[in-house]
Design a protein around this motif. Sequence first.
Motif, PDB file in Angstrom:
ATOM      1  N   MET A 121     -21.512  -8.723  -1.132  1.00  0.00           N
ATOM      2  CA  MET A 121     -22.795  -8.119  -1.503  1.00  0.00           C
ATOM      3  C   MET A 121     -23.941  -9.129  -1.434  1.00  0.00           C
ATOM      4  N   GLU A 122     -23.650 -10.390  -1.695  1.00  0.00           N
ATOM      5  CA  GLU A 122     -24.697 -11.401  -1.568  1.00  0.00           C
ATOM      6  C   GLU A 122     -25.148 -11.509  -0.113  1.00  0.00           C
ATOM      7  N   LYS A 123     -24.213 -11.421   0.818  1.00  0.00           N
ATOM      8  CA  LYS A 123     -24.559 -11.441   2.238  1.00  0.00           C
ATOM      9  C   LYS A 123     -25.302 -10.173   2.643  1.00  0.00           C
ATOM     10  N   GLU A 124     -24.861  -9.031   2.112  1.00  0.00           N
ATOM     11  CA  GLU A 124     -25.518  -7.763   2.423  1.00  0.00           C
ATOM     12  C   GLU A 124     -26.988  -7.800   2.005  1.00  0.00           C
ATOM     13  N   LEU A 125     -27.233  -8.301   0.808  1.00  0.00           N
ATOM     14  CA  LEU A 125     -28.603  -8.335   0.323  1.00  0.00           C
ATOM     15  C   LEU A 125     -29.446  -9.313   1.139  1.00  0.00           C
ATOM     16  N   GLY A 126     -28.857 -10.424   1.547  1.00  0.00           N
ATOM     17  CA  GLY A 126     -29.578 -11.373   2.392  1.00  0.00           C
ATOM     18  C   GLY A 126     -29.991 -10.749   3.713  1.00  0.00           C
ATOM     19  N   GLN A 127     -29.112  -9.957   4.308  1.00  0.00           N
ATOM     20  CA  GLN A 127     -29.444  -9.266   5.554  1.00  0.00           C
ATOM     21  C   GLN A 127     -30.544  -8.236   5.332  1.00  0.00           C
ATOM     22  N   LEU A 128     -30.501  -7.565   4.208  1.00  0.00           N
ATOM     23  CA  LEU A 128     -31.501  -6.540   3.922  1.00  0.00           C
ATOM     24  C   LEU A 128     -32.902  -7.133   3.807  1.00  0.00           C
ATOM     25  N   LEU A 129     -32.989  -8.342   3.259  1.00  0.00           N
ATOM     26  CA  LEU A 129     -34.297  -8.973   3.068  1.00  0.00           C
ATOM     27  C   LEU A 129     -34.881  -9.518   4.368  1.00  0.00           C
ATOM     28  N   ARG A 130     -34.053  -9.659   5.397  1.00  0.00           N
ATOM     29  CA  ARG A 130     -34.525 -10.256   6.649  1.00  0.00           C
ATOM     30  C   ARG A 130     -34.773  -9.228   7.747  1.00  0.00           C
ATOM     31  N   THR A 131     -34.522  -7.971   7.453  1.00  0.00           N
ATOM     32  CA  THR A 131     -34.671  -6.947   8.495  1.00  0.00           C
ATOM     33  C   THR A 131     -35.353  -5.724   7.914  1.00  0.00           C
ATOM     34  N   LEU A 132     -35.887  -4.906   8.804  1.00  0.00           N
ATOM     35  CA  LEU A 132     -36.502  -3.653   8.374  1.00  0.00           C
ATOM     36  C   LEU A 132     -35.537  -2.474   8.524  1.00  0.00           C
ATOM     37  N   GLU A 133     -34.318  -2.760   8.954  1.00  0.00           N
ATOM     38  CA  GLU A 133     -33.316  -1.706   9.119  1.00  0.00           C
ATOM     39  C   GLU A 133     -32.692  -1.360   7.769  1.00  0.00           C
ATOM     40  N   PRO A 134     -32.442  -0.078   7.486  1.00  0.00           N
ATOM     41  CA  PRO A 134     -31.781   0.307   6.216  1.00  0.00           C
ATOM     42  C   PRO A 134     -30.316  -0.131   6.210  1.00  0.00           C
TER      43      PRO A 134
END
Length: 588
Positions: free
Chosen positions: A150-163
């Motif tokens: 989940m830490e990786k998931e959240l990091g990806q979410l903050l760097r992209t505009l994709e849901p």
Amino acid sequence: MEGLPTLDCSMCVFALLGCIAIVAAWLAGRASVRHKPSSSSRTADGQARFEISDPTSPIGHLGAAFTSMAAKLNLGDMEREDIMRALREGEERLQTAQDVAGLGVWDWDHQAGKIAWSPQMFSIMDLDPGAPDLFRAWLNAIHEQDRERMEKELGQLLRTLEPRTSEYRVVRPDGSIRWLLMRGQSLPDGAGKPLRTVIVNLDMTASKESEARERVLLGLSDKIRDLARPSEILMTVAETLGRHLGVSRLGYGEINHATMILSTLADWHADEMPDATGQHPLAPFGPDLCADLRAGRTVIFEDALRDQRAKDHVATYEALQCIASISVPLVKEKELRAALYVHSAARRQWTPGEIELCRDVAERTWAAVERARSDARQRLLINELNHRVKNTLATVQSIAAQSFKAENPGVAQEAFEARLFALSKTHDVLTRENWEGANLHDIVEEALAPYRREQTERFAIGGARLQVPPRVALPLAMALHELSTNAAKYGAFSTDSGRVDVHWDVTETADGEKVTLRWREQGGPTVHPPTRKGFGSWLIERGLTRELAGEVLLDYQPSGLSCTISFPLPKVQWSGGEDVVVSEAAHI
């Protein structure tokens, strides 16, 4: 909008009115010599209204403009109130929808570096709204098996505009686990970079528990389907459910409704926990627990150390490391028969799904054990019946051979029929008990019943209420028939004053229980030892010795025959609190 100053429209109106009044006064002073004075009033809704005697005058034009402006300002104030009311109602609907759906919302402002949580998010996580670092609090609450992902998931979410969408588990402070479905997306600034991130967390614990419950129940059905022994069924259930719930102990036991003593039949526990098999009185757990179990109510403790129901019995819960627990009773025919118990060594808030799962498993376990016992009884009865049929045929053959050796055919036929009738009467007793055994008192009663008289009691029967298996009942009944027939021909029943006493008792030996039955005649004619032994004596002495692995002593005292029969009772146990012996065949 939050953060921006707001203007009170009423204050603006009054300020503007003041300015207009000053200008109006100045203009009115100049025109007073040429025009009639003007007047002012207010409408029903409080709106200022000027009435000008000469609308074409300068002050008339000013008054008309003032009246028009006041009307517009009042309309704007009403619109503002409608908008604010609609916003409040919309906010209330949103909060209600989030509560009902179990939605917790994040708003992460990257420019300001701030995270805001909705009240529902704090409720789902069971965290204090005053937590200084919400991201760290969220990360620490994630289940250790999901945290890195989940830490990786959240990091990806903050760097992209994709849901992005992910499922994960959080562990609340009370130890309970919640399943969340995260759906998040970042919103761009003017340059197309993430400006803020909105995350919605859906609490899907109920649906996850429902799926898990179905998997556990289906898995248990597959595991116990081919198990025949109740002990195997119970241990399989206890281990499977215990590991699924992640508890320290899970077991199943039968309960004596009168004494409230639990006899553990299966006890699964974590490696560090001590074994708890054996008998345990439930009274030390408190009267509330005993009363609820007897009433068929599931007893739930989330923290026994702080629960008022256990306040005077905390030492018992601490000794067993039973801080949180679920106890599911099984009440049949208004009596508490058994219970499934779940123990946690730490405080725990049980979910409705976990409680419902325990209830389902308890009911299915009871049904599976009863089915296994019924099948075992049926197999035993079939084997016993096969054995009895063979032995009965052999007995009938022996009775016929010995009976028809007599010189008088009429006497031989009478003896043969009497012995067959005695055999059939014993079969009647066994049939009433579904061939699980017969009561020794009933066997003796059947053998002596033909010699009962209305006016005089010819015999006395005494002894423990003893249940004996079929392989003991049949040869013993035949022996008693031979003794009573002999008494009618030559002994106590051949005179009006004679009587027979039959008494038995059970004693403990190194090899188990031993039954000693004594037949004693008195009041009959003087007895002389026989010069030769007939089939009756052979059936009593050799038959019982062979069939029961017992001992027979015939004592021909002049005052009356005495017969002592001793034999081991196969696999018997004293039933709870009563003077009854039950064969193992009745309680497999």
